[in-house]
Design a protein around this motif. Sequence first.
Motif, short mmCIF file in Angstrom:
data_model
loop_
_atom_site.label_atom_id
_atom_site.label_comp_id
_atom_site.label_asym_id
_atom_site.label_seq_id
_atom_site.Cartn_x
_atom_site.Cartn_y
_atom_site.Cartn_z
N VAL A 100 0.93 -1.04 -0.08
CA VAL A 100 -0.07 0.27 0.05
C VAL A 100 0.81 1.43 -0.05
N ASN A 101 0.55 2.28 -0.83
CA ASN A 101 1.46 3.47 -0.78
C ASN A 101 0.73 4.37 0.06
N VAL A 102 1.37 4.90 1.02
CA VAL A 102 0.88 5.88 2.02
C VAL A 102 1.56 7.31 1.67
#
Length: 167
Positions: free
Chosen positions: A7-9
Amino acid sequence: TQKIANVNVPMEVKQLPTIQVLGTEYDRVPGPGSAIKLNLTLKNNGDGSADDIQVELGESDAFVAETNDAYVDSLIAHGVVDVPFEITIDPETEIGVYNIPITITYLDSRGGTSYTIEKNFGLKVSGVSEFIFTVDSQGVITPGGSGVVNVKIANSGTAPINYVSAG
């Protein structure tokens, strides 16, 4: 079963400026009635640049400033700058240390956030003692004889004289 997901945060890393007063320096010893050049040394200990830096000397009975405020356009991260002021010590100021308030206001160059710091520095007012000796009166003294001579001792300096005795 175990599922793994990447997941890209999004993260925002702010590089904020942090101004510190490193010290003060004078071009001569501050004494009553003297005009001196005062430098406040500022350092940006932060990781971001500071802009529109306003430095204001607080009011004091000890001195009069040519101007109470100074402006620095920008100070890069870990940069150092001297902020000059010209002040005149009041001739009636007694020797001692005076607490001088300063206010520093600046902007974060990235976000435009305004910061204000209030600090104090010590202004040490010193003086010198200057003896003046004058003969006030004297009797007639012959070679090899003795007589009376009255001497006046005065202090024309700016510091008190203590523990003076005649022997």
